[in-house]
Design a protein around this motif. Structure first.
Motif, PDB file in Angstrom:
ATOM      1  N   ARG A 152       0.804  -1.221   0.000  1.00 16.28           N
ATOM      2  CA  ARG A 152       0.000   0.000   0.000  1.00 16.28           C
ATOM      3  C   ARG A 152       0.840   1.276   0.000  1.00 16.28           C
ATOM      4  N   LEU A 153       2.099   1.185   0.394  1.00 20.04           N
ATOM      5  CA  LEU A 153       2.967   2.356   0.365  1.00 20.04           C
ATOM      6  C   LEU A 153       4.039   2.242  -0.715  1.00 20.04           C
ATOM      7  N   PHE A 154       4.660   1.082  -0.835  1.00 23.72           N
ATOM      8  CA  PHE A 154       5.812   0.916  -1.723  1.00 23.72           C
ATOM      9  C   PHE A 154       5.452   0.332  -3.092  1.00 23.72           C
ATOM     10  N   GLY A 155       4.165   0.114  -3.352  1.00 24.03           N
ATOM     11  CA  GLY A 155       3.741  -0.319  -4.673  1.00 24.03           C
ATOM     12  C   GLY A 155       4.018  -1.782  -4.945  1.00 24.03           C
ATOM     13  N   GLU A 156       4.086  -2.120  -6.221  1.00 21.14           N
ATOM     14  CA  GLU A 156       4.220  -3.530  -6.597  1.00 21.14           C
ATOM     15  C   GLU A 156       5.559  -4.093  -6.148  1.00 21.14           C
ATOM     16  N   GLN A 157       5.494  -5.284  -5.561  1.00 21.10           N
ATOM     17  CA  GLN A 157       6.684  -6.004  -5.106  1.00 21.10           C
ATOM     18  C   GLN A 157       6.713  -7.365  -5.788  1.00 21.10           C
ATOM     19  N   SER A 166      -7.181  -8.990   8.009  1.00 18.02           N
ATOM     20  CA  SER A 166      -7.337  -8.540   6.621  1.00 18.02           C
ATOM     21  C   SER A 166      -6.218  -7.607   6.194  1.00 18.02           C
ATOM     22  N   ASP A 167      -5.608  -6.904   7.165  1.00 16.86           N
ATOM     23  CA  ASP A 167      -4.592  -5.893   6.853  1.00 16.86           C
ATOM     24  C   ASP A 167      -3.459  -5.966   7.846  1.00 16.86           C
ATOM     25  N   VAL A 168      -2.244  -6.027   7.308  1.00 24.55           N
ATOM     26  CA  VAL A 168      -1.037  -6.046   8.125  1.00 24.55           C
ATOM     27  C   VAL A 168      -0.296  -4.735   7.910  1.00 24.55           C
ATOM     28  N   VAL A 169      -0.047  -4.027   9.009  1.00 24.05           N
ATOM     29  CA  VAL A 169       0.712  -2.774   8.988  1.00 24.05           C
ATOM     30  C   VAL A 169       1.938  -2.987   9.854  1.00 24.05           C
ATOM     31  N   ARG A 170       3.138  -2.863   9.281  1.00 26.42           N
ATOM     32  CA  ARG A 170       4.359  -3.176  10.019  1.00 26.42           C
ATOM     33  C   ARG A 170       5.549  -2.498   9.353  1.00 26.42           C
ATOM     34  N   GLY A 171       6.738  -2.647   9.954  1.00 25.76           N
ATOM     35  CA  GLY A 171       7.925  -1.961   9.492  1.00 25.76           C
ATOM     36  C   GLY A 171       8.500  -2.524   8.200  1.00 25.76           C
ATOM     37  N   PHE A 172       9.269  -1.681   7.504  1.00 26.65           N
ATOM     38  CA  PHE A 172       9.876  -2.048   6.229  1.00 26.65           C
ATOM     39  C   PHE A 172      10.857  -3.210   6.370  1.00 26.65           C
ATOM     40  N   ASP A 173      11.406  -3.403   7.562  1.00 29.98           N
ATOM     41  CA  ASP A 173      12.356  -4.502   7.754  1.00 29.98           C
ATOM     42  C   ASP A 173      11.715  -5.871   7.552  1.00 29.98           C
ATOM     43  N   LEU A 174      10.388  -5.932   7.562  1.00 29.08           N
ATOM     44  CA  LEU A 174       9.696  -7.201   7.352  1.00 29.08           C
ATOM     45  C   LEU A 174       9.167  -7.365   5.925  1.00 29.08           C
ATOM     46  N   LEU A 175       9.434  -6.388   5.065  1.00 30.74           N
ATOM     47  CA  LEU A 175       8.923  -6.487   3.699  1.00 30.74           C
ATOM     48  C   LEU A 175       9.434  -7.733   2.995  1.00 30.74           C
ATOM     49  N   ASP A 176      10.733  -8.061   3.159  1.00 35.38           N
ATOM     50  CA  ASP A 176      11.266  -9.231   2.452  1.00 35.38           C
ATOM     51  C   ASP A 176      10.957 -10.544   3.158  1.00 35.38           C
ATOM     52  N   ASN A 177      10.187 -10.480   4.249  1.00 38.12           N
ATOM     53  CA  ASN A 177       9.624 -11.699   4.842  1.00 38.12           C
ATOM     54  C   ASN A 177       8.301 -12.073   4.168  1.00 38.12           C
ATOM     55  N   THR A 178       7.688 -11.104   3.529  1.00 33.89           N
ATOM     56  CA  THR A 178       6.367 -11.308   2.940  1.00 33.89           C
ATOM     57  C   THR A 178       6.349 -12.414   1.882  1.00 33.89           C
ATOM     58  N   PRO A 179       7.380 -12.575   1.026  1.00 33.57           N
ATOM     59  CA  PRO A 179       7.329 -13.662   0.043  1.00 33.57           C
ATOM     60  C   PRO A 179       7.156 -15.041   0.668  1.00 33.57           C
ATOM     61  N   TRP A 180       7.881 -15.344   1.742  1.00 36.05           N
ATOM     62  CA  TRP A 180       7.704 -16.629   2.423  1.00 36.05           C
ATOM     63  C   TRP A 180       6.289 -16.748   2.985  1.00 36.05           C
ATOM     64  N   GLN A 181       5.805 -15.653   3.554  1.00 39.83           N
ATOM     65  CA  GLN A 181       4.476 -15.697   4.167  1.00 39.83           C
ATOM     66  C   GLN A 181       3.395 -15.874   3.116  1.00 39.83           C
ATOM     67  N   ARG A 182       3.579 -15.252   1.951  1.00 40.50           N
ATOM     68  CA  ARG A 182       2.639 -15.458   0.844  1.00 40.50           C
ATOM     69  C   ARG A 182       2.694 -16.918   0.365  1.00 40.50           C
ATOM     70  N   GLN A 183       3.892 -17.484   0.291  1.00 40.05           N
ATOM     71  CA  GLN A 183       4.006 -18.890  -0.093  1.00 40.05           C
ATOM     72  C   GLN A 183       3.230 -19.784   0.876  1.00 40.05           C
ATOM     73  N   LEU A 184       3.400 -19.532   2.161  1.00 41.99           N
ATOM     74  CA  LEU A 184       2.725 -20.334   3.174  1.00 41.99           C
ATOM     75  C   LEU A 184       1.205 -20.149   3.107  1.00 41.99           C
ATOM     76  N   GLN A 185       0.765 -18.922   2.932  1.00 42.49           N
ATOM     77  CA  GLN A 185      -0.675 -18.670   2.822  1.00 42.49           C
ATOM     78  C   GLN A 185      -1.259 -19.427   1.626  1.00 42.49           C
ATOM     79  N   HIS A 186      -0.550 -19.378   0.503  1.00 42.92           N
ATOM     80  CA  HIS A 186      -1.018 -20.049  -0.707  1.00 42.92           C
ATOM     81  C   HIS A 186      -1.071 -21.566  -0.498  1.00 42.92           C
ATOM     82  N   ALA A 187      -0.012 -22.128   0.092  1.00 45.58           N
ATOM     83  CA  ALA A 187       0.057 -23.582   0.288  1.00 45.58           C
ATOM     84  C   ALA A 187      -1.008 -24.069   1.256  1.00 45.58           C
ATOM     85  N   LEU A 188      -1.291 -23.282   2.293  1.00 41.64           N
ATOM     86  CA  LEU A 188      -2.242 -23.699   3.332  1.00 41.64           C
ATOM     87  C   LEU A 188      -3.675 -23.291   3.026  1.00 41.64           C
ATOM     88  N   GLY A 189      -3.877 -22.621   1.899  1.00 40.96           N
ATOM     89  CA  GLY A 189      -5.221 -22.204   1.523  1.00 40.96           C
ATOM     90  C   GLY A 189      -5.774 -21.073   2.358  1.00 40.96           C
TER      91      GLY A 189
END
Length: 297
Positions: A145-150, A185-208
């Motif tokens: 929502r702040l840094f655009g497409e990742q 529904s919405d996660v608001v957190r520091g930029f230091d966790l931005l590159d953790n999001t890919p793993w978390q998206r993978q896990l969300q996708h795998a676990l449905g």
């Protein structure tokens, strides 16, 4: 996810500091402005890092700044069964595997090279459990929502640990399971966790699981450009009203909401009411870091 549900999820390794306040305030205002709920989760899955009394101190600090949460606090230390169930699902899907390797063994590699993907190399040693980042959702693309497409390829980040060799649960799995179970529904957190999001998206996708929206905030840095953190001995937030008022005003300023100078001495409730009315993510400058000296006011 038509209804907004946000959360603040501190690790009780010590009291909150100014950087914590900025993140908490942003998530609080974002939830309240949307007419949504704001939940509190204490991420205490690593007991050696969580001194006695630290969690209670965090609750008192949040209350002193008027940041009142909805519903009961969720404590990660008693969520082991839910994490275990998720790990077993990932294992059955071929997306999680046991690993005996130590950091010392692969220190010459930028990321863990996946030596145990096809079987534990040293079966007589304790094992951690890792995510097969090469088999899940790739690439991972989302709109911050702040840094655009990742866009990240998680395989370039490595097979992250889901459960440690000492039996403690790791952050990546716990946060995904808890966000899903709490309906975040919405996660608001520091930029230091931005590159953790890919793993978390993978896990969300795998676990449905549903995929929350993400808003990553500029990190507040102190002298020498270091992130304000407990490890860097950032000063704890005070709880007395005389100190709370100017700090709350400074946090609004650090979020680029441009609070008027006169608001710095106003009661907490008045400052939060102003912040709620004024809140706009569009005002926040998309910087990875925000020096404390760059905060107006």
């Amino acid at each position: 996810m038509s209804h907004y549900r946000g959360r603040f999820a501190p690790t009780p390794s010590g009291p909150l500091h100014f950087g914590s306040l900025v993140a908490a305030l942003a998530s609080y205002l974002d939830a309240r402005r949307a007419g949504g709920e704001w939940l509190l989760r204490i991420e205490d899955i690593d007991p050696p890092r969580c001194p006695s009394g630290a969690a209670d101190a965090i609750l008192r600090q949040l209350e002193a700044f008027g940041l009142h949460w909805d519903g009961p606090v969720l404590w990660q230390h008693n969520r082991g069964d839910a994490y275990q169930a998720a790990l077993e699902r990932l294992t059955a899907l071929g997306l999680a595997y046991p690993c005996s390797c130590s950091r010392k063994q692969w220190r010459d590699f930028p990321i863990y090279p996946g030596w145990c993907r096809d079987g534990v190399r040293e079966p007589d040693k304790p094992v951690a459990w890792r995510l097969r980042s090469d088999l899940g959702l790739r690439p991972v693309v989302w709109q911050d929502r702040l840094f655009g497409e990742q866009c990240f390829d998680p395989a370039e980040l490595g097979d992250v640990v889901l459960k440690r060799k000492d039996g403690l649960w790791a952050y990546q799995l716990a946060v995904v399971v808890d966000d899903a179970d709490q309906g975040i529904s919405d996660v608001v957190r520091g930029f230091d966790l931005l590159d953790n999001t890919p793993w978390q998206r993978q896990l969300q996708h795998a676990l449905g699981y549903p995929e929350p929206r993400y808003l990553h905030l500029p990190l507040i840095t102190g002298e020498g450009g270091q992130k304000l953190s407990k490890q860097n001995l950032a000063p704890a937030l005070p709880a007395d009203d005389a100190s709370v008022r100017p700090l709350l005003h400074a946090a609004l300023a650090a979020l680029d909401q441009a609070p008027p100078d006169a608001l710095a001495t106003a009661p907490v409730a008045e400052q939060l009411a102003w912040g709620l009315e004024a809140w706009s993510v569009a005002r926040i400058r998309p910087q990875a870091e925000r020096p404390l000296t760059d905060t107006p006011g």
